[in-house]
Motif scaffolding. Structure first.
Motif, PDB file in Angstrom:
ATOM      1  N   PHE A  77      50.429  45.139  41.451  1.00 37.72           N
ATOM      2  CA  PHE A  77      50.009  43.658  40.132  1.00 37.72           C
ATOM      3  C   PHE A  77      51.050  42.509  39.617  1.00 37.72           C
ATOM      4  N   CYS A 130      51.747  38.611  40.234  1.00 33.57           N
ATOM      5  CA  CYS A 130      52.259  37.933  39.582  1.00 33.57           C
ATOM      6  C   CYS A 130      52.660  36.640  39.908  1.00 33.57           C
ATOM      7  N   GLU A 180      48.793  38.482  35.669  1.00 29.53           N
ATOM      8  CA  GLU A 180      48.457  39.738  35.735  1.00 29.53           C
ATOM      9  C   GLU A 180      49.154  41.296  34.586  1.00 29.53           C
ATOM     10  N   ASN A 236      46.897  43.161  32.899  1.00 29.73           N
ATOM     11  CA  ASN A 236      45.607  44.247  33.440  1.00 29.73           C
ATOM     12  C   ASN A 236      45.103  45.416  32.488  1.00 29.73           C
ATOM     13  N   HIS A 247      42.209  47.073  33.390  1.00 30.94           N
ATOM     14  CA  HIS A 247      41.637  47.473  34.586  1.00 30.94           C
ATOM     15  C   HIS A 247      41.704  46.581  36.105  1.00 30.94           C
ATOM     16  N   PRO A 248      42.181  46.548  36.976  1.00 32.71           N
ATOM     17  CA  PRO A 248      42.529  45.069  38.054  1.00 32.71           C
ATOM     18  C   PRO A 248      41.466  44.882  37.640  1.00 32.71           C
ATOM     19  N   GLY A 249      42.455  42.873  38.113  1.00 34.48           N
ATOM     20  CA  GLY A 249      41.999  41.898  37.581  1.00 34.48           C
ATOM     21  C   GLY A 249      41.222  41.870  35.688  1.00 34.48           C
ATOM     22  N   ILE A 287      42.014  41.569  31.775  1.00 32.33           N
ATOM     23  CA  ILE A 287      42.815  41.666  30.198  1.00 32.33           C
ATOM     24  C   ILE A 287      43.166  43.495  29.911  1.00 32.33           C
ATOM     25  N   HIS A 288      43.426  44.221  29.243  1.00 29.31           N
ATOM     26  CA  HIS A 288      43.490  45.261  28.969  1.00 29.31           C
ATOM     27  C   HIS A 288      43.186  44.994  27.454  1.00 29.31           C
ATOM     28  N   ARG A 296      39.091  37.725  32.226  1.00 32.67           N
ATOM     29  CA  ARG A 296      40.153  38.150  33.921  1.00 32.67           C
ATOM     30  C   ARG A 296      41.691  37.616  33.683  1.00 32.67           C
ATOM     31  N   THR A 297      42.045  37.773  34.246  1.00 32.44           N
ATOM     32  CA  THR A 297      43.701  38.033  34.041  1.00 32.44           C
ATOM     33  C   THR A 297      43.960  36.360  35.242  1.00 32.44           C
TER      34      THR A 297
END
Length: 199
Positions: free
Chosen positions: A24, A28, A127, A130, A132-134, A136-137, A177-178
């Protein structure tokens, strides 16, 4: 489970985390200039710029009065650029019309006793945050909301006032989503003694 198996699993988990971070970080690739250029083309930014009830503000002076928000605003490694922030004036209820009436009860509507009852921020989420992939935490979502509300408190406070949070509650409705922009509203809906109530 024996020690050797646990150690192997732990090493595999660490390898997976390192690989995910590298993956990731490589994705970015947008620069600050890309972010600013893309942000200027957003319909939300055009709508806000055309609205006479709000105006873009320089967040620097308010940030200088804050002690609790450096975790997001101005953290170039994460946000790349400082968010674009619009301040709403208290001469109209137009700021309240921006909010979803179905999710904001009347007692939590913007309080027009404040010179700036609400701000709207357009922020880029890259990104590097993240969960999880894609996506945002969740902790970063809280930081963004907290930072925006604290910025509004600073705007409405006298110079030298220290801004700290007494309590913070978050209800997560859906993932963010990021690699894109978010629009954040923060508003003050009351005060008690020296405490401001923000949402």
């Amino acid at each position: 489970m024996d020690l050797a198996v646990r150690s192997t699993l732990r090493a595999a988990a660490v390898d997976a985390m390192v690989l995910t971070r590298r993956l990731f970080a490589a994705q970015c690739t947008s620069t600050a200039a890309d972010v600013i250029r893309s942000r200027a083309q957003l319909p939300a930014v055009s709508d806000l710029a055309a609205n006479v009830s709000c105006a873009p503000i320089a967040v620097g002076p308010a940030l200088a009065r804050m002690r609790s928000c450096d975790s997001h605003f101005g953290y170039q490694a994460i946000s790349k650029v400082v968010p674009l922030v619009f301040a709403w004036n208290n001469s109209t209820l137009d700021c309240a019309r921006q909010l979803n009436a179905k999710t904001v009860p009347d007692e939590r509507r913007p309080d027009m006793q404040f010179a700036t009852p609400m701000i709207t921020a357009i922020d880029y989420i890259n990104e590097n945050v993240n969960g999880h992939p894609g996506l945002i935490h969740g902790g970063m979502t809280t930081i963004i909301a907290h930072s925006t509300a604290s910025l509004l408190a600073a705007i409405n406070s006298a110079p030298g006032t220290r801004i700290v949070s007494q309590s913070l509650n978050m209800d997560y409705k859906k993932p963010i989503r990021t690699g894109g922009f978010v629009k954040i509203h923060a508003w003050l809906y009351g005060s008690r003694q020296s405490c401001l109530k923000a949402a």
